[in-house]
Design a protein around this motif. Structure first.
Motif, mmCIF file in Angstrom:
data_model
loop_
_atom_site.group_PDB
_atom_site.id
_atom_site.type_symbol
_atom_site.label_atom_id
_atom_site.label_comp_id
_atom_site.label_asym_id
_atom_site.label_seq_id
_atom_site.Cartn_x
_atom_site.Cartn_y
_atom_site.Cartn_z
ATOM 1 N N THR A 95 0.974 -1.375 -0.283
ATOM 2 C CA THR A 95 -0.262 0.013 -0.204
ATOM 3 C C THR A 95 0.835 1.073 -0.274
ATOM 4 O O THR A 95 1.539 1.360 0.835
ATOM 5 C CB THR A 95 -0.817 -0.318 1.349
ATOM 6 O OG1 THR A 95 -1.486 -1.149 1.561
ATOM 7 C CG2 THR A 95 -2.006 1.098 1.114
ATOM 8 N N ALA A 97 -2.600 6.394 -1.711
ATOM 9 C CA ALA A 97 -4.634 6.009 -1.951
ATOM 10 C C ALA A 97 -4.153 4.020 -2.462
ATOM 11 O O ALA A 97 -5.392 4.266 -3.319
ATOM 12 C CB ALA A 97 -5.462 7.175 -2.249
ATOM 13 N N VAL A 98 -3.717 3.572 -3.030
ATOM 14 C CA VAL A 98 -3.519 2.719 -3.456
ATOM 15 C C VAL A 98 -3.202 1.560 -2.939
ATOM 16 O O VAL A 98 -1.577 1.125 -2.642
ATOM 17 C CB VAL A 98 -2.421 2.844 -5.140
ATOM 18 C CG1 VAL A 98 -2.734 1.591 -6.039
ATOM 19 C CG2 VAL A 98 -3.129 4.228 -5.746
ATOM 20 N N SER A 140 -6.306 -0.819 -6.031
ATOM 21 C CA SER A 140 -7.535 -0.678 -5.624
ATOM 22 C C SER A 140 -7.058 0.845 -4.833
ATOM 23 O O SER A 140 -5.851 1.118 -4.154
ATOM 24 C CB SER A 140 -7.946 -1.779 -4.249
ATOM 25 O OG SER A 140 -7.301 -1.942 -3.433
ATOM 26 N N GLY A 141 -7.687 1.163 -4.504
ATOM 27 C CA GLY A 141 -7.724 2.762 -3.615
ATOM 28 C C GLY A 141 -8.324 3.488 -4.858
ATOM 29 O O GLY A 141 -8.674 3.469 -6.013
ATOM 30 N N THR A 142 -8.676 4.521 -4.475
ATOM 31 C CA THR A 142 -9.114 6.694 -5.079
ATOM 32 C C THR A 142 -8.477 6.593 -6.656
ATOM 33 O O THR A 142 -7.801 7.347 -6.810
ATOM 34 C CB THR A 142 -9.191 7.029 -3.763
ATOM 35 O OG1 THR A 142 -8.083 7.404 -3.184
ATOM 36 C CG2 THR A 142 -10.667 7.057 -3.292
ATOM 37 N N GLY A 143 -6.523 6.118 -5.892
ATOM 38 C CA GLY A 143 -5.474 6.420 -6.913
ATOM 39 C C GLY A 143 -5.685 5.202 -8.029
ATOM 40 O O GLY A 143 -3.902 5.238 -8.669
ATOM 41 N N ASP A 198 -5.223 6.464 -11.565
ATOM 42 C CA ASP A 198 -4.512 7.920 -11.487
ATOM 43 C C ASP A 198 -3.055 6.994 -11.687
ATOM 44 O O ASP A 198 -2.200 6.824 -12.851
ATOM 45 C CB ASP A 198 -4.187 8.647 -10.667
ATOM 46 C CG ASP A 198 -5.021 9.285 -10.761
ATOM 47 O OD1 ASP A 198 -6.065 9.380 -11.078
ATOM 48 O OD2 ASP A 198 -5.557 10.314 -9.714
ATOM 49 N N ARG A 228 -11.727 5.555 -16.828
ATOM 50 C CA ARG A 228 -12.151 5.733 -15.566
ATOM 51 C C ARG A 228 -13.574 5.506 -15.912
ATOM 52 O O ARG A 228 -14.401 5.269 -16.425
ATOM 53 C CB ARG A 228 -12.470 7.267 -15.650
ATOM 54 C CG ARG A 228 -11.012 8.258 -15.501
ATOM 55 C CD ARG A 228 -10.918 9.936 -16.534
ATOM 56 N NE ARG A 228 -11.103 9.728 -17.541
ATOM 57 C CZ ARG A 228 -11.333 10.802 -17.589
ATOM 58 N NH1 ARG A 228 -11.773 12.377 -17.770
ATOM 59 N NH2 ARG A 228 -11.860 10.770 -19.658
ATOM 60 N N ARG A 250 -12.836 -4.375 -14.578
ATOM 61 C CA ARG A 250 -13.043 -3.651 -13.072
ATOM 62 C C ARG A 250 -14.000 -4.435 -12.214
ATOM 63 O O ARG A 250 -15.451 -4.639 -13.036
ATOM 64 C CB ARG A 250 -14.071 -1.761 -14.597
ATOM 65 C CG ARG A 250 -14.480 -1.085 -12.801
ATOM 66 C CD ARG A 250 -13.337 -0.368 -12.779
ATOM 67 N NE ARG A 250 -13.614 0.554 -11.597
ATOM 68 C CZ ARG A 250 -13.064 2.024 -11.887
ATOM 69 N NH1 ARG A 250 -13.302 2.315 -13.906
ATOM 70 N NH2 ARG A 250 -13.309 2.459 -11.774
ATOM 71 N N ASP A 275 -15.525 -0.160 -8.430
ATOM 72 C CA ASP A 275 -15.358 2.064 -8.090
ATOM 73 C C ASP A 275 -14.431 2.083 -7.995
ATOM 74 O O ASP A 275 -13.460 3.132 -8.889
ATOM 75 C CB ASP A 275 -16.237 2.289 -6.950
ATOM 76 C CG ASP A 275 -17.872 2.203 -7.469
ATOM 77 O OD1 ASP A 275 -18.407 1.569 -8.127
ATOM 78 O OD2 ASP A 275 -18.733 3.129 -7.196
ATOM 79 N N TYR A 276 -13.280 1.780 -7.184
ATOM 80 C CA TYR A 276 -12.032 1.795 -7.171
ATOM 81 C C TYR A 276 -11.153 0.773 -7.351
ATOM 82 O O TYR A 276 -10.347 0.222 -5.968
ATOM 83 C CB TYR A 276 -11.907 2.922 -5.901
ATOM 84 C CG TYR A 276 -12.561 4.028 -5.337
ATOM 85 C CD1 TYR A 276 -12.414 4.884 -6.220
ATOM 86 C CD2 TYR A 276 -13.589 3.678 -4.964
ATOM 87 C CE1 TYR A 276 -13.327 5.896 -6.775
ATOM 88 C CE2 TYR A 276 -14.575 5.672 -5.583
ATOM 89 C CZ TYR A 276 -13.864 5.920 -6.026
ATOM 90 O OH TYR A 276 -14.439 7.634 -5.880
#
Length: 181
Positions: free
Chosen positions: A16, A19-20, A104-107, A110, A121, A144, A147-148
């Motif tokens: 980790t 945010a990933v 996973s994660g909000t990043g 990116d 996206r 996918r 969501d993240y």
């Protein structure tokens, strides 16, 4: 005769950074299904025993621990269960040829944007979608799964390289966010 022991390439490693999260995941058996010309009905009958059907292009479906992933025209991977008898298709065990990484994660988007030549996206690549593409220079199948969250299937022989490339992209994303590592 010596007994061979199946081993994970990365030994269940996870990481980790910011945010990933990147991790190797065990998905169970992987079988390739290639439908013969005119074999669609027979394959559909066999897959129905699992509650599945051949997936639509660029998609996957799941049911009771079984997942079927589109991998090309009249081709799919059956993941997580042993394949039923499928007349009308060539079925080959791919379990020892592929490794699955979860990111996973909000990043995550990116991070993958630095390596994958397509828009991942959520609006362009929603949950339930699958695509054959590249992760940097390596062939891959990307799913996918949330969501993240993504799962990335890469050739077992390339997984350490994929791990290195994704880790480097994670460091870049974390650096842009001002995180110290």
């Amino acid at each position: 005769m010596p007994e061979l022991i199946a081993k994970s390439v990365l030994e269940g490693q996870s990481l980790t950074l910011g945010a990933v999260t990147l991790a190797e995941v065990s998905v169970g058996p992987i079988a390739s299904i290639a439908v013969f010309p005119g074999g669609g009905k027979a394959v559909a009958k066999g897959l129905k025993t699992l509650g599945l059907a051949m997936p639509e292009p660029n998609a996957f479906t799941e049911k009771k621990g079984a997942r079927i992933v589109w991998t090309g025209r009249e081709q799919a991977f059956l993941v997580g269960v042993e394949p039923p008898a499928l007349e009308g298709a060539a079925v080959t065990d791919q379990s020892d040829g592929w490794t699955v990484l979860a990111i996973s994660g909000t990043g995550a988007v990116d991070t993958l944007a630095r390596l994958v030549p397509m828009d991942l996206r959520l609006a362009a690549f929603p949950v339930g979608r699958a695509v054959r593409t590249q992760v940097n220079h390596m062939n891959a199948v990307i799913l996918r799964v949330g969501d993240y969250a993504f799962e990335i299937m890469v050739f077992r022989s390339m997984v350490r390289t994929a791990w290195h490339e994704i880790h480097a992209a994670m460091q870049t994303v974390a650096a842009r966010a001002g995180m110290k590592f």
